[in-house]
Write an enzyme that holds these catalytic residues in place. Structure first.
Site, PDB file in Angstrom:
ATOM      1  N   HIS A   1      38.042  30.836  35.717  1.00 37.51           N
ATOM      2  CA  HIS A   1      37.457  30.337  34.475  1.00 37.51           C
ATOM      3  C   HIS A   1      38.465  29.362  33.884  1.00 37.51           C
ATOM      4  O   HIS A   1      39.674  29.610  33.959  1.00 37.51           O
ATOM      5  CB  HIS A   1      37.272  31.530  33.527  1.00 37.51           C
ATOM      6  CG  HIS A   1      36.273  31.313  32.441  1.00 37.51           C
ATOM      7  ND1 HIS A   1      35.451  30.215  32.358  1.00 37.51           N
ATOM      8  CD2 HIS A   1      35.952  32.079  31.371  1.00 37.51           C
ATOM      9  CE1 HIS A   1      34.674  30.328  31.294  1.00 37.51           C
ATOM     10  NE2 HIS A   1      34.960  31.456  30.672  1.00 37.51           N
TER      11      HIS A   1
ATOM     12  N   GLU B   1      26.063  30.507  29.304  1.00 36.45           N
ATOM     13  CA  GLU B   1      25.824  31.935  29.058  1.00 36.45           C
ATOM     14  C   GLU B   1      25.280  32.196  27.656  1.00 36.45           C
ATOM     15  O   GLU B   1      24.494  33.118  27.457  1.00 36.45           O
ATOM     16  CB  GLU B   1      27.060  32.783  29.391  1.00 36.45           C
ATOM     17  CG  GLU B   1      28.273  32.519  28.547  1.00 36.45           C
ATOM     18  CD  GLU B   1      29.593  32.838  29.247  1.00 36.45           C
ATOM     19  OE1 GLU B   1      29.599  33.114  30.462  1.00 36.45           O
ATOM     20  OE2 GLU B   1      30.638  32.787  28.565  1.00 36.45           O
TER      21      GLU B   1
ATOM     22  N   GLY C   1      30.610  38.925  40.140  1.00 35.01           N
ATOM     23  CA  GLY C   1      31.400  39.376  41.287  1.00 35.01           C
ATOM     24  C   GLY C   1      30.576  40.286  42.181  1.00 35.01           C
ATOM     25  O   GLY C   1      30.787  40.328  43.405  1.00 35.01           O
TER      26      GLY C   1
ATOM     27  N   GLY D   1      42.501  39.945  28.330  1.00 33.62           N
ATOM     28  CA  GLY D   1      43.592  40.590  29.082  1.00 33.62           C
ATOM     29  C   GLY D   1      44.595  39.556  29.589  1.00 33.62           C
ATOM     30  O   GLY D   1      45.803  39.806  29.605  1.00 33.62           O
TER      31      GLY D   1
ATOM     32  N   TYR E   1      40.994  44.363  38.609  1.00 32.41           N
ATOM     33  CA  TYR E   1      39.950  44.901  39.482  1.00 32.41           C
ATOM     34  C   TYR E   1      38.745  45.272  38.625  1.00 32.41           C
ATOM     35  O   TYR E   1      38.320  46.427  38.560  1.00 32.41           O
ATOM     36  CB  TYR E   1      40.505  46.119  40.254  1.00 32.41           C
ATOM     37  CG  TYR E   1      39.872  46.271  41.616  1.00 32.41           C
ATOM     38  CD1 TYR E   1      40.188  45.395  42.643  1.00 32.41           C
ATOM     39  CD2 TYR E   1      38.953  47.286  41.870  1.00 32.41           C
ATOM     40  CE1 TYR E   1      39.603  45.522  43.901  1.00 32.41           C
ATOM     41  CE2 TYR E   1      38.367  47.420  43.123  1.00 32.41           C
ATOM     42  CZ  TYR E   1      38.699  46.538  44.137  1.00 32.41           C
ATOM     43  OH  TYR E   1      38.124  46.657  45.371  1.00 32.41           O
TER      44      TYR E   1
ATOM     45  N   VAL F   1      35.273  42.921  37.553  1.00 34.89           N
ATOM     46  CA  VAL F   1      34.034  42.510  38.213  1.00 34.89           C
ATOM     47  C   VAL F   1      34.330  41.493  39.327  1.00 34.89           C
ATOM     48  O   VAL F   1      33.950  41.672  40.481  1.00 34.89           O
ATOM     49  CB  VAL F   1      33.047  41.896  37.190  1.00 34.89           C
ATOM     50  CG1 VAL F   1      31.734  41.552  37.886  1.00 34.89           C
ATOM     51  CG2 VAL F   1      32.785  42.865  36.049  1.00 34.89           C
ATOM     52  N   GLN F   2      35.068  40.417  38.991  1.00 34.32           N
ATOM     53  CA  GLN F   2      35.407  39.417  40.007  1.00 34.32           C
ATOM     54  C   GLN F   2      36.451  39.950  40.993  1.00 34.32           C
ATOM     55  O   GLN F   2      36.418  39.609  42.179  1.00 34.32           O
ATOM     56  CB  GLN F   2      35.934  38.131  39.357  1.00 34.32           C
ATOM     57  CG  GLN F   2      34.853  37.229  38.801  1.00 34.32           C
ATOM     58  CD  GLN F   2      33.934  36.685  39.879  1.00 34.32           C
ATOM     59  OE1 GLN F   2      34.344  36.325  40.972  1.00 34.32           O
ATOM     60  NE2 GLN F   2      32.649  36.629  39.554  1.00 34.32           N
TER      61      GLN F   2
ATOM     62  N   SER G   1      -2.502  28.544  38.362  1.00 29.20           N
ATOM     63  CA  SER G   1      -3.873  28.156  38.014  1.00 29.20           C
ATOM     64  C   SER G   1      -3.864  26.842  37.227  1.00 29.20           C
ATOM     65  O   SER G   1      -2.873  26.515  36.551  1.00 29.20           O
ATOM     66  CB  SER G   1      -4.509  29.252  37.159  1.00 29.20           C
ATOM     67  OG  SER G   1      -4.005  29.178  35.854  1.00 29.20           O
TER      68      SER G   1
HETATM   69  N1  LIG Z   1      32.158  38.693  35.389  1.00 23.44           N
HETATM   70  C1  LIG Z   1      31.928  37.779  36.311  1.00 23.44           C
HETATM   71  O1  LIG Z   1      31.185  38.032  37.249  1.00 23.44           O
HETATM   72  C2  LIG Z   1      32.600  36.432  36.262  1.00 23.44           C
HETATM   73  C3  LIG Z   1      31.967  35.325  36.833  1.00 23.44           C
HETATM   74  C4  LIG Z   1      32.662  34.122  36.957  1.00 23.44           C
HETATM   75  C5  LIG Z   1      33.956  34.049  36.439  1.00 23.44           C
HETATM   76  N2  LIG Z   1      34.543  35.121  35.819  1.00 23.44           N
HETATM   77  C6  LIG Z   1      35.920  35.019  35.330  1.00 23.44           C
HETATM   78  O2  LIG Z   1      36.745  35.832  36.161  1.00 23.44           O
HETATM   79  C7  LIG Z   1      37.814  36.399  35.395  1.00 23.44           C
HETATM   80  C8  LIG Z   1      37.736  37.899  35.505  1.00 23.44           C
HETATM   81  O3  LIG Z   1      36.529  38.321  34.881  1.00 23.44           O
HETATM   82  P1  LIG Z   1      35.888  39.759  35.085  1.00 23.44           P
HETATM   83  O4  LIG Z   1      34.540  39.727  34.442  1.00 23.44           O
HETATM   84  O5  LIG Z   1      36.063  40.187  36.483  1.00 23.44           O
HETATM   85  O6  LIG Z   1      36.868  40.562  34.159  1.00 23.44           O
HETATM   86  P2  LIG Z   1      36.699  42.008  33.573  1.00 23.44           P
HETATM   87  O7  LIG Z   1      35.825  42.808  34.446  1.00 23.44           O
HETATM   88  O8  LIG Z   1      36.425  41.943  32.141  1.00 23.44           O
HETATM   89  O9  LIG Z   1      38.241  42.389  33.785  1.00 23.44           O
HETATM   90  C9  LIG Z   1      38.640  43.586  33.668  1.00 23.44           C
HETATM   91  C10 LIG Z   1      40.033  43.644  34.326  1.00 23.44           C
HETATM   92  O10 LIG Z   1      41.011  43.207  33.374  1.00 23.44           O
HETATM   93  C11 LIG Z   1      41.936  44.288  33.178  1.00 23.44           C
HETATM   94  N3  LIG Z   1      42.475  44.204  31.825  1.00 23.44           N
HETATM   95  C12 LIG Z   1      41.811  43.892  30.683  1.00 23.44           C
HETATM   96  N4  LIG Z   1      42.654  43.886  29.628  1.00 23.44           N
HETATM   97  C13 LIG Z   1      43.876  44.191  30.145  1.00 23.44           C
HETATM   98  C14 LIG Z   1      45.181  44.335  29.571  1.00 23.44           C
HETATM   99  N5  LIG Z   1      45.384  44.138  28.248  1.00 23.44           N
HETATM  100  N6  LIG Z   1      46.188  44.656  30.385  1.00 23.44           N
HETATM  101  C15 LIG Z   1      46.004  44.839  31.718  1.00 23.44           C
HETATM  102  N7  LIG Z   1      44.812  44.721  32.315  1.00 23.44           N
HETATM  103  C16 LIG Z   1      43.776  44.402  31.530  1.00 23.44           C
HETATM  104  C17 LIG Z   1      41.096  45.534  33.453  1.00 23.44           C
HETATM  105  O11 LIG Z   1      41.892  46.636  33.703  1.00 23.44           O
HETATM  106  P3  LIG Z   1      41.443  48.101  33.146  1.00 23.44           P
HETATM  107  O12 LIG Z   1      40.198  48.463  33.879  1.00 23.44           O
HETATM  108  O13 LIG Z   1      42.602  48.932  33.454  1.00 23.44           O
HETATM  109  O14 LIG Z   1      41.171  47.903  31.671  1.00 23.44           O
HETATM  110  C18 LIG Z   1      40.321  45.066  34.695  1.00 23.44           C
HETATM  111  O15 LIG Z   1      41.162  45.065  35.839  1.00 23.44           O
HETATM  112  C19 LIG Z   1      37.615  35.881  33.972  1.00 23.44           C
HETATM  113  O16 LIG Z   1      38.389  34.729  33.817  1.00 23.44           O
HETATM  114  C20 LIG Z   1      36.129  35.538  33.919  1.00 23.44           C
HETATM  115  O17 LIG Z   1      35.829  34.572  32.947  1.00 23.44           O
HETATM  116  C21 LIG Z   1      33.888  36.309  35.728  1.00 23.44           C
END
Ligand SMILES: NC(=O)c1ccc[n+]([C@@H]2O[C@H](COP(=O)([O-])OP(=O)(O)OC[C@H]3O[C@@H](n4cnc5c(N)ncnc54)[C@H](OP(=O)(O)O)[C@@H]3O)[C@@H](O)[C@H]2O)c1
Length: 348
Positions: free
Chosen positions: A124, A212, A153, A102, A38, A40-41, A270
């Site tokens: 991804h 990116e 997200g 993660g 939970y 960003v996505q 312009s």
């Molecule tokens: N960011 C974007 O908008 C975006 C866009 C397109 C695609 N994506 C892809 O979507 C996927 C998710 O990306 P995101 O940006 O949403 O991820 P993010 O925000 O970095 O993810 C954080 C999530 O991962 C958990 N987490 C991290 N390390 C962990 C661990 N060791 N054990 C258990 N939970 C862990 C966090 O929990 P805690 O809060 O408890 O640490 C949190 O729920 C990725 O594959 C990314 O490449 C992202």
């Protein structure tokens, strides 16, 4: 699926007209979709799916801010919100939305619950494409699919609430059930995509890492800094340098490019600006092309992936990140930006 011609190249595209929400709900009516993570996505995709009427649960480790955010968003512990392992066990579709680092750490837990016929979903291509580095190798009897929204997200959710949709790419890496295509498309529509365009896991990750690091974030900041510093070194004030480098671009020109394309924006500025931009753009292209070629090679060799796995998995990653962001935040250019933003009429 329709064939659409993009500038002379035919591509497979799925639109909401041809695959409406009703059809998506029918395809997934017997599925339990678990959103794992939970960050960003996770919130964007899970809330859109829930509001669209799908059967969704969230899996998030307890005791963190993300858990509290999930509760605040209306997910109920023990009913629709669980620990990661329990959610994975209950799911028929596992949407693996932890951070890429993660995903590596938690993979052994997820793998245990990939019973035959389930679907494993990514946003991804990272984990699968760089499997030698991530160790993420799904069993052969599950579907492995991808929906990658082309934006944050937060935008996915915001645009959904406005009745719009963010474009996403889709891919099928493994079709074990014969239903992988309809499952992935139904999920893509369910999470609030505008339309879906086809890719594969490798092309998704190579283009995403390049984009990116390139024009979306890395290159743009590099070009801003080079122009701002040049103007300042030649005696221009911070306001003038910032307005000519960033503010005019983000506030005035890019919305026009988004609506009508770069050629239209050129045609509607312009004649002096037009002449100069036409004369200079190829010089910038030629100067930066070797950097983009080097970048793509590094991505394709896996070096960029390895760097982010190594650095993002370190326990002091957040502190180090704060230092790097502080350098940017405290730069004169972005300090000026903060003042300029405050002075915008809508903020007064
Ligand atoms: N960011 C974007 O908008 C975006 C866009 C397109 C695609 N994506 C892809 O979507 C996927 C998710 O990306 P995101 O940006 O949403 O991820 P993010 O925000 O970095 O993810 C954080 C999530 O991962 C958990 N987490 C991290 N390390 C962990 C661990 N060791 N054990 C258990 N939970 C862990 C966090 O929990 P805690 O809060 O408890 O640490 C949190 O729920 C990725 O594959 C990314 O490449 C992202």
């Amino acid at each position: 699926m329709a064939q659409i011609n993009f500038g002379g190249v035919e591509e497979n595209v799925v639109t909401r007209e041809e695959f409406p929400l009703k059809k998506a709900l029918e395809v997934l009516k017997d599925e339990t979709i678990a959103i794992i993570g939970y960050g960003v996505q996770g919130p964007g995709q899970s809330l859109n799916l829930r509001d669209n009427g799908f059967n969704v649960i969230v899996g998030q480790r307890e005791g963190s801010k993300s858990w509290d955010k999930a509760v605040a968003d209306g997910w109920v512990p023990g009913k629709t919100l669980f620990g990661i392992e329990e959610a994975a066990e209950r799911a028929t579709i596992i949407q693996y939305l932890l951070s890429d680092a993660g995903q590596i750490a938690v993979w052994p837990v997820i793998k245990k619950h990939l019973a035959p016929g389930k679907a494993l979903y990514f946003s991804h291509g990272f984990g699968i494409t760089y499997k030698e580095r991530t160790g993420i190798v799904p069993p052969p009897d599950v579907d492995v699919i991808l929906i990658a929204p082309k934006g944050s997200g937060t935008s996915l959710r915001r645009m959904f609430l406005q009745g719009r949709g963010l474009n996403s790419s889709y891919a099928v890496f493994q079709d074990a059930t014969g239903r992988a295509f309809e499952r992935v498309v139904a999920l893509g529509i369910g999470v609030g995509s505008g339309y879906l365009f086809e890719t594969d896991f490798k092309r998704e990750v190579y283009s995403d890492l390049t984009g990116e690091r390139g024009t979306l974030m890395g290159a743009i900041q590099g070009i801003f800094a080079a122009q701002y510093d040049t103007l300042r070194a030649n005696g221009h004030t911070p306001s003038e340098a910032f307005n000519e480098t960033v503010e005019e671009l983000t506030q005035s020109l890019m919305p026009l490019v988004a609506e009508n394309g770069m050629d239209w924006m050129y045609a509607n500025c312009s004649t002096t600006a037009q002449r100069g931009a036409l004369d200079w753009w190829k010089k910038f292209r030629d100067a930066t092309k070797p950097v983009f070629e080097e970048l793509y090679k590094e991505v394709a060799a896996g070096n960029e992936a390895q760097r982010s796995i190594d650095l993002n998995s370190k326990p002091d990653y957040r502190e180090k990140l704060d230092d790097e962001l502080r350098e940017m935040r405290e730069s004169e250019m972005w300090q000026t930006g903060a003042v300029v933003r405050k002075l915008r009429p809508e903020n007064n």
